[in-house]
Design a protein around this motif. Sequence first.
Motif, PDB file in Angstrom:
ATOM      1  N   ALA A 231       0.860  -1.180   0.000  1.00 57.58           N
ATOM      2  CA  ALA A 231       0.000   0.000   0.000  1.00 57.58           C
ATOM      3  C   ALA A 231       0.893   1.225   0.000  1.00 57.58           C
ATOM      4  O   ALA A 231       1.987   1.197   0.568  1.00 57.58           O
ATOM      5  CB  ALA A 231      -0.891   0.000   1.237  1.00 57.58           C
ATOM      6  N   VAL A 235       0.735   1.831   5.793  1.00 60.04           N
ATOM      7  CA  VAL A 235      -0.243   1.466   6.819  1.00 60.04           C
ATOM      8  C   VAL A 235      -1.534   2.208   6.536  1.00 60.04           C
ATOM      9  O   VAL A 235      -1.548   3.197   5.818  1.00 60.04           O
ATOM     10  CB  VAL A 235       0.204   1.864   8.242  1.00 60.04           C
ATOM     11  CG1 VAL A 235       1.340   1.002   8.727  1.00 60.04           C
ATOM     12  CG2 VAL A 235       0.547   3.334   8.315  1.00 60.04           C
ATOM     13  N   TRP A 236      -2.638   1.717   7.158  1.00 57.80           N
ATOM     14  CA  TRP A 236      -3.901   2.443   7.126  1.00 57.80           C
ATOM     15  C   TRP A 236      -4.265   2.827   5.689  1.00 57.80           C
ATOM     16  O   TRP A 236      -4.540   3.961   5.377  1.00 57.80           O
ATOM     17  CB  TRP A 236      -3.788   3.693   8.020  1.00 57.80           C
ATOM     18  CG  TRP A 236      -5.090   4.323   8.335  1.00 57.80           C
ATOM     19  CD1 TRP A 236      -6.328   3.841   8.066  1.00 57.80           C
ATOM     20  CD2 TRP A 236      -5.287   5.584   8.971  1.00 57.80           C
ATOM     21  NE1 TRP A 236      -7.281   4.724   8.504  1.00 57.80           N
ATOM     22  CE2 TRP A 236      -6.662   5.791   9.058  1.00 57.80           C
ATOM     23  CE3 TRP A 236      -4.407   6.551   9.482  1.00 57.80           C
ATOM     24  CZ2 TRP A 236      -7.198   6.948   9.636  1.00 57.80           C
ATOM     25  CZ3 TRP A 236      -4.939   7.688  10.050  1.00 57.80           C
ATOM     26  CH2 TRP A 236      -6.322   7.872  10.121  1.00 57.80           C
ATOM     27  N   ASP A 237      -4.208   1.837   4.834  1.00 54.41           N
ATOM     28  CA  ASP A 237      -4.376   2.109   3.416  1.00 54.41           C
ATOM     29  C   ASP A 237      -4.828   0.811   2.740  1.00 54.41           C
ATOM     30  O   ASP A 237      -4.575  -0.275   3.253  1.00 54.41           O
ATOM     31  CB  ASP A 237      -3.023   2.556   2.841  1.00 54.41           C
ATOM     32  CG  ASP A 237      -3.176   3.403   1.589  1.00 54.41           C
ATOM     33  OD1 ASP A 237      -4.310   3.506   1.078  1.00 54.41           O
ATOM     34  OD2 ASP A 237      -2.161   3.939   1.130  1.00 54.41           O
ATOM     35  N   PHE A 238      -5.474   0.947   1.598  1.00 58.82           N
ATOM     36  CA  PHE A 238      -5.846  -0.239   0.830  1.00 58.82           C
ATOM     37  C   PHE A 238      -4.672  -0.669  -0.040  1.00 58.82           C
ATOM     38  O   PHE A 238      -3.774   0.127  -0.331  1.00 58.82           O
ATOM     39  CB  PHE A 238      -7.083   0.049  -0.019  1.00 58.82           C
ATOM     40  CG  PHE A 238      -8.325   0.180   0.812  1.00 58.82           C
ATOM     41  CD1 PHE A 238      -9.102  -0.938   1.090  1.00 58.82           C
ATOM     42  CD2 PHE A 238      -8.693   1.402   1.359  1.00 58.82           C
ATOM     43  CE1 PHE A 238     -10.236  -0.828   1.888  1.00 58.82           C
ATOM     44  CE2 PHE A 238      -9.827   1.520   2.154  1.00 58.82           C
ATOM     45  CZ  PHE A 238     -10.599   0.402   2.420  1.00 58.82           C
TER      46      PHE A 238
END
Lengths: 325, 763
Positions: A231, A235-238
């Motif tokens: 991604a 982090v914190w991502d598709f």
Amino acid sequence: MNNFTYFQPKTLQEAGEMFGKSWHETTALAGGTDLLGLMKDDIEAPRNVVNLKSLPGLNRISYQPGKGLKIGALTSIAKIASHSDINKRYPVLAQAAKQVASPQLRNVGTIGGNICQRPRCWYFRGDFHCLRKGGDICYAVDGKNKYHCVIGGGPCFIVHPSDMAVALLALDAKLTVYSGGKNKTVAIGDFFVLPEKNVRRENILLPGEIVVDIRIQELNNNTKSGYVKFAERGVWDFAVVSVAAVIQKNGNALKKGRVVLGGVAPAPWFEKKISKKLSGLIPSEKNLDEIMKTALVDAEPLAMNEYKLPLAKNLMKRLIGELTA
Amino acid sequence: MPRKIVKSKYFFEEDFIETIGEVSTEKVKDWGPNSQLKVVGKSLSRIDGYDKVSGTAKFSFDISLPNMVYAKTLRCPLPHAKIKKIDISEAKKVPGVLAVLTYENAPKIPWYYGMSFLFDPHLRYEGDEVACIAAETEQIAVDALKLIHVEYEELPFVVDAGAAMKPGAAKVHDAGNVVRGEPQIYKRGDIEKGFKQADVVVEDTFSTQVEIHNPTEPHCSVVNWDGSRLTIWDSTQGVFSVRDAIAGYLKMPASKVRVIKKYMGGAFGSKLEAGKYTVMAALLARETGRPVRIALDRRAMNLAVGNRPGSVQKLKVGAKKDGTLTAMNHYSYGAAGAYPSGAGCSRPFRTLYKCFNVRSEEYTVFINTGRGRPFRAPGHVQGTFAFESIIDETAEKIGMDPLAFRIKNYAEVDPASNRPYTGKLLRQAYKRGAAAIGWQDRKPAGSGSGPVKTGLGVATQIWWGGGGPPAYATLKLNRDGSAHVIAGSQDLGTGTYTFIAQVAAEVLEIPMEKIQVTLGDTAVAPYCGSSGGSTTAPSVSPAVRDAAEQMKTKLISAAAAVLEIPGNQLVYKNGIISVKNKPDKKLTIANIVRRMRERVLLTTGARNANPSGYAINTFGAQFARVEVDTYTGRISVKKIVAAHDIGRVLNRKTLENQVHGGILQGLGFALIEERVMDEFTGKMLNANLYDYKMPAIYNVPEIEVIIVSEGDAKISNTGVKGIGEPAMIPTPAAIANAVYNAIGVRLKSLPITPDKVLMALQG
């Protein structure tokens, strides 16, 4: 967001009967980390919302040696990520779960909701009346398509956003689907649909059908599995591209394996050619480079996403190399 | 209180400003190095830290008044359109809707330098304001917006700066798309001659993206009328500038407008001007007779309250084999958005190194998107990326170490004005930064083996940040020895409250806990400028010191009168005045103030004038260590060393906070942040915090902060310069140069996302 009626059914039958003929009328809530955003952005405006979390007993994980794994559809992603048997026996699934979104979202999101989430395409999510919303064009074809699909697309070019689905397809999971008073079994490979078949939906579920649980067979002791997600933010991502692999070894060579790609197609993409070539392969760097030449040969990248091809091949090579080292 | 009125000049955000201001001419002893001080320079926690971490701090966004109503704005969904018909009748019928403003019923208040109005039927970008509704709840207002029926005449549009410059492009304004109709041209020397003297000439083109400020706290106001008086709680970088603007828009005396801003969740330049939303809220509050709260949502934050303009920069640099720069040319363009703002970026190019033959030509063009606004070192971040990239390319071409090349062309005086600097310690920054990153181990570009490659890069920073007058601070000293400092400045989250208390505590030698600071209130505070341009601490801290020094003088004079002893025989220490050599004969602050029959002693301090004949600048060098995964194109920044010359450090902890924030914003600009426009529809595709990606904690590298300066005594009694902008300026360039060093391929377009790296590696 529109006003809606909120239901908390106590049984599957009660839940199933709350749905009418159209998804526009009634939708299922299975965590809500996606649905809430869709409703706030007026992408979906159902009159009724049925909270499946009120159904008892659908949030359990059970593992029986020799028989395999069963995960209730309303089990949180966080619970899967930390489950000891899953970490031990099905690392691909635990690794995928650990890389979903953020800790807060993993606490609320469920595996059933995760595999049924809607695409992240910015035309679909934005103020564009696109094909998937009943319009007559896919804006991504000539638009900003860096994150769109390289294979399996047309007439719409979304990618499927789920991490869990990619791991489940590599594990060849079976879904139990409640449908009109009884349960049926659906192979995960048959669950997702490509836009050429249905441009408005990403899976086969009809209104009133509910994923109840997910079953995965016991894996042979010589089996290695893993998930790698790429991604942009890390982090914190598709995923831009992700790879799940389940590989059975036989001495120095590989016996068989399943390799699945995420982020490249409108559905989790089973890499048939690569998977087939794993049988009997000696996993040297040279041999892996050689088989990667056949990966995604049918891909038709759009103007801005050709990079996904080397990315997918490099990630497959890296993951297979690591699993078989 | 020795004062005089003088002319003073300093740089604020996008240009030099010349002020005629009342300044302090009080000469006080320079503080010397921080090691000799008790409070200033220490690593102290914020005095507002408890309020912030406990959640009791009231940001403007949190202000809630009894009987308050909520306003929401309808924004144009198209990049360029005219309103043919607007029908608000259905929206007005919604229960709870109290008032609706449109161009048909709102006063015609000129906006954007008279080029438009508060509500204009000619809409020039997606997000332009169409109507504003006040309702009992925010949800009612949102729902009612959907019932306003607008018929638009769609007009041709252009959303790309390059396309807007081409003949036949859609016109944003009738006068043409180039702002002012011509480029900004700068030149010194003769570049033709200079390029002839060069042994090598390097030419290259670089581009940078549009970056959105996206502060945590949205732009918002709460407004309340009390008779003819208007109070505004605003999330702003300049309470006085908002006060005067709103008074002007509403044609009322400035004395009747009070603007308050206590705490703010970031701005980065996007809150330097009064917002349309504030005026709309004031009009709606007048119409409804109730307080009105208006807050932009994240989508509006991305569309309508500013951005860092993108740039395309074509550079040409000539140098001799020994490394001497002989000539440099800079051609660039960038977009203002739909209304005037500045997209120039050549200032670092003109001022960073010694070079006698320099020319730049810059175009700012109109396009159909939200207007640009100053963004943390406007022009400098993008300009430094391109310039410091081509400086590296030139160094490589003549076979010099990039750091040695920079030192070879070190400017001993300001190359643009030939004036000496009040201070320049850039050499020390290079030296200490290089040692901290391990520059001596730097390998040739692309020479690493294996799929993950490591690289080192450096970039230099120049900025102004010296501040200047006018800036005032009032000090009130109470009988009990506690003090209150009041200034019309504002704390953007950067630590202004804390350093003001530190400066007062240092001079008066009273504990920090006894000092209260009030900022951001036009009704009670003396004037200070807006907080931008890295000028707050350098402008305000000397005024605070001046006020405190005056207070000390006042106390000594009063003690002299009480004791009937000449003031020069008295000693001030820790809030106690005693007679030299007679330590038993002493007076406390309480003794003195009581004898004076006062309860509050008052002084007002002022910033001194800047010295004339000097250039005042901040400098710095940042060094980056990166890892590039050639399998995926991922760039991981492992470490940034930030070595800066910014005068005196007032508070080591809040300084480091600012440097960390600047580097993280620079890292976002280098690697991930980007406004994405759909050219076919003219709409922004990523006006939310998922698709507009900003760095997360995971992306934060190791950061080492080195400050090479102790204080610039030539500029003020505190010798402070700003760090806010300097911290961000060199980060993207240092990262880009490190990426080149890692992989041997130069990426010339920001952000350097993995797809660009992968495709570049494919050749």
